[in-house]
Design a protein around this motif. Structure first.
Motif, PDB file in Angstrom:
ATOM      1  N   ILE A 194       1.011  -0.861   0.020  1.00 20.68           N
ATOM      2  CA  ILE A 194      -0.142  -0.155   0.177  1.00 20.68           C
ATOM      3  C   ILE A 194       1.481   1.931  -0.072  1.00 20.68           C
ATOM      4  CG2 ILE A 194      -1.504   1.640   1.241  1.00 20.68           C
ATOM      5  CD1 ILE A 194      -3.408  -1.417   1.851  1.00 20.68           C
ATOM      6  N   SER A 195       2.320   1.523   1.165  1.00 21.94           N
ATOM      7  CA  SER A 195       3.003   2.493   0.296  1.00 21.94           C
ATOM      8  C   SER A 195       3.384   2.432  -0.801  1.00 21.94           C
ATOM      9  CB  SER A 195       3.813   2.357   1.474  1.00 21.94           C
ATOM     10  OG  SER A 195       4.592   0.961   2.213  1.00 21.94           O
ATOM     11  N   ASP A 196       4.113   1.182  -0.984  1.00 28.19           N
ATOM     12  CA  ASP A 196       4.993   1.077  -2.517  1.00 28.19           C
ATOM     13  C   ASP A 196       3.968   2.675  -3.419  1.00 28.19           C
ATOM     14  OD1 ASP A 196       6.319   0.364  -4.289  1.00 28.19           O
ATOM     15  OD2 ASP A 196       5.511  -0.889  -5.182  1.00 28.19           O
ATOM     16  N   PRO A 197       5.125   3.223  -3.922  1.00 30.50           N
ATOM     17  CA  PRO A 197       4.701   4.053  -5.108  1.00 30.50           C
ATOM     18  C   PRO A 197       4.447   3.551  -6.639  1.00 30.50           C
ATOM     19  CG  PRO A 197       7.069   4.670  -4.403  1.00 30.50           C
ATOM     20  CD  PRO A 197       7.027   2.951  -3.842  1.00 30.50           C
ATOM     21  N   LYS A 198       4.686   2.536  -6.546  1.00 36.44           N
ATOM     22  CA  LYS A 198       4.348   1.879  -7.998  1.00 36.44           C
ATOM     23  C   LYS A 198       2.387   1.390  -8.004  1.00 36.44           C
ATOM     24  CE  LYS A 198       8.864  -0.185 -10.035  1.00 36.44           C
ATOM     25  NZ  LYS A 198       9.521  -1.154  -9.622  1.00 36.44           N
ATOM     26  N   PHE A 199       1.961   0.502  -6.727  1.00 35.38           N
ATOM     27  CA  PHE A 199       1.212   0.118  -6.032  1.00 35.38           C
ATOM     28  C   PHE A 199       0.133   1.588  -6.407  1.00 35.38           C
ATOM     29  CE2 PHE A 199      -2.240  -0.359  -2.826  1.00 35.38           C
ATOM     30  CZ  PHE A 199      -2.767  -1.549  -3.186  1.00 35.38           C
ATOM     31  N   LEU A 200       0.234   2.671  -5.930  1.00 35.02           N
ATOM     32  CA  LEU A 200      -0.353   3.306  -5.382  1.00 35.02           C
ATOM     33  C   LEU A 200      -0.530   3.855  -7.187  1.00 35.02           C
ATOM     34  CD1 LEU A 200       1.406   5.922  -2.811  1.00 35.02           C
ATOM     35  CD2 LEU A 200      -0.931   4.136  -2.624  1.00 35.02           C
ATOM     36  N   ALA A 201       0.425   4.283  -7.712  1.00 36.73           N
ATOM     37  CA  ALA A 201       0.179   4.888  -8.988  1.00 36.73           C
ATOM     38  C   ALA A 201      -0.018   3.714  -9.653  1.00 36.73           C
ATOM     39  CB  ALA A 201       1.843   5.254  -9.758  1.00 36.73           C
ATOM     40  N   ALA A 202      -0.439   2.838  -9.280  1.00 32.26           N
ATOM     41  CA  ALA A 202      -0.844   1.549 -10.776  1.00 32.26           C
ATOM     42  C   ALA A 202      -2.887   1.785  -9.720  1.00 32.26           C
ATOM     43  CB  ALA A 202      -0.856   0.059  -9.935  1.00 32.26           C
ATOM     44  N   TYR A 203      -2.981   1.840  -8.779  1.00 33.64           N
ATOM     45  CA  TYR A 203      -4.065   1.480  -8.091  1.00 33.64           C
ATOM     46  C   TYR A 203      -5.316   3.491  -8.548  1.00 33.64           C
ATOM     47  CZ  TYR A 203      -7.896   2.440  -4.258  1.00 33.64           C
ATOM     48  OH  TYR A 203      -9.718   3.484  -4.020  1.00 33.64           O
ATOM     49  N   ARG A 204      -4.234   4.731  -8.451  1.00 37.62           N
ATOM     50  CA  ARG A 204      -4.877   5.544  -8.981  1.00 37.62           C
ATOM     51  C   ARG A 204      -5.414   5.689 -10.306  1.00 37.62           C
ATOM     52  NH1 ARG A 204      -1.323   7.782  -4.785  1.00 37.62           N
ATOM     53  NH2 ARG A 204      -2.004   8.857  -3.632  1.00 37.62           N
ATOM     54  N   THR A 205      -4.143   4.894 -11.061  1.00 37.24           N
ATOM     55  CA  THR A 205      -4.984   4.803 -12.526  1.00 37.24           C
ATOM     56  C   THR A 205      -5.628   3.682 -13.019  1.00 37.24           C
ATOM     57  OG1 THR A 205      -2.643   4.319 -13.321  1.00 37.24           O
ATOM     58  CG2 THR A 205      -4.234   3.440 -14.952  1.00 37.24           C
ATOM     59  N   ALA A 206      -5.950   2.967 -11.924  1.00 37.52           N
ATOM     60  CA  ALA A 206      -7.679   1.861 -12.320  1.00 37.52           C
ATOM     61  C   ALA A 206      -8.866   3.128 -11.515  1.00 37.52           C
ATOM     62  CB  ALA A 206      -7.269   0.446 -11.432  1.00 37.52           C
ATOM     63  N   TYR A 207      -8.560   3.416 -10.445  1.00 36.99           N
ATOM     64  CA  TYR A 207      -9.833   4.620 -10.366  1.00 36.99           C
ATOM     65  C   TYR A 207      -9.956   6.185 -11.154  1.00 36.99           C
ATOM     66  CZ  TYR A 207     -11.000   8.483  -7.204  1.00 36.99           C
ATOM     67  OH  TYR A 207     -12.216   9.683  -6.223  1.00 36.99           O
ATOM     68  N   THR A 208      -9.100   5.991 -11.616  1.00 35.53           N
ATOM     69  CA  THR A 208      -9.248   6.932 -12.645  1.00 35.53           C
ATOM     70  C   THR A 208     -10.161   6.668 -13.916  1.00 35.53           C
ATOM     71  OG1 THR A 208      -7.149   8.375 -12.642  1.00 35.53           O
ATOM     72  CG2 THR A 208      -8.375   8.525 -14.647  1.00 35.53           C
TER      73      THR A 208
END
Length: 180
Positions: free
Chosen positions: A54-68
């Motif tokens: 969850i704190s991994d920047p790659k995870f957060l970027a991929a999550y935000r992509t899915a969110y978008t």
């Protein structure tokens, strides 16, 4: 006076830090869109630290992509694939978005499974209670939707956007098209 300030300042800082995620969620939530995942999550599960991804920047970027993909593109099928590729569908924020996407696609059984996974991970995940309450309404389960509304009230209050959204949906007559 100096002793008093030495005691008060750490307490106030602790309170501000604890309230920060709640305030971020409240302001970032907008209407019916969930807020992005918290910056970090220090909770653990069965001795295994859950925050590593969850704190991994790659995870957060991929999550935000899915969110978008979900909220800007309304491409729920692609978003489900993106979220599942994170291999963290046991995390409440991820499971909730998968459940939301399945619900928007009309796959209510899969949606239910993921909402329940989200609540298993975080029984206080307000957005999941809201979305699962809307799911209940779409299934004609008004009593269950009221239960979810009361749960939201106990967790986030009656002035929260999640409470107001589900309450507004419950105010509509049975069979009315829900807009959220």
């Amino acid at each position: 006076m100096r002793k008093l300030s030495m005691l008060l300042v750490p307490g106030l800082v602790s309170m501000a830090l604890a309230a920060g995620p709640m305030l971020t969620s409240a302001y970032a939530a907008g209407s019916d869109e969930p807020s992005p995942p918290p910056k970090s999550d220090s909770s653990t599960k069965k001795g295994k630290k859950k925050s590593s991804s969850i704190s991994d920047p790659k995870f957060l970027a991929a999550y935000r992509t899915a969110y978008t993909t979900i909220y800007d593109g309304h491409d729920y099928t692609s978003a489900i694939g993106q979220l599942k590729s994170l291999e963290r569908d046991d995390v409440a924020d991820v499971a909730n978005l998968i459940g939301y996407s399945y619900r928007k696609l009309g796959d209510y059984q899969s949606s239910k499974v993921y909402y329940e996974i989200a609540l298993k991970d975080d029984p206080n995940h307000v957005r999941t209670w809201q979305y699962y309450g809307l799911w209940q309404l779409e299934q004609g389960n008004r009593e269950q939707a009221h239960y979810h509304l009361n749960k939201i009230a106990s967790l986030a209050g009656t002035d929260s956007s999640e409470y107001r959204s589900l309450a507004a949906a419950l105010d509509k007559p049975t069979g009315a098209t829900l807009v959220y």
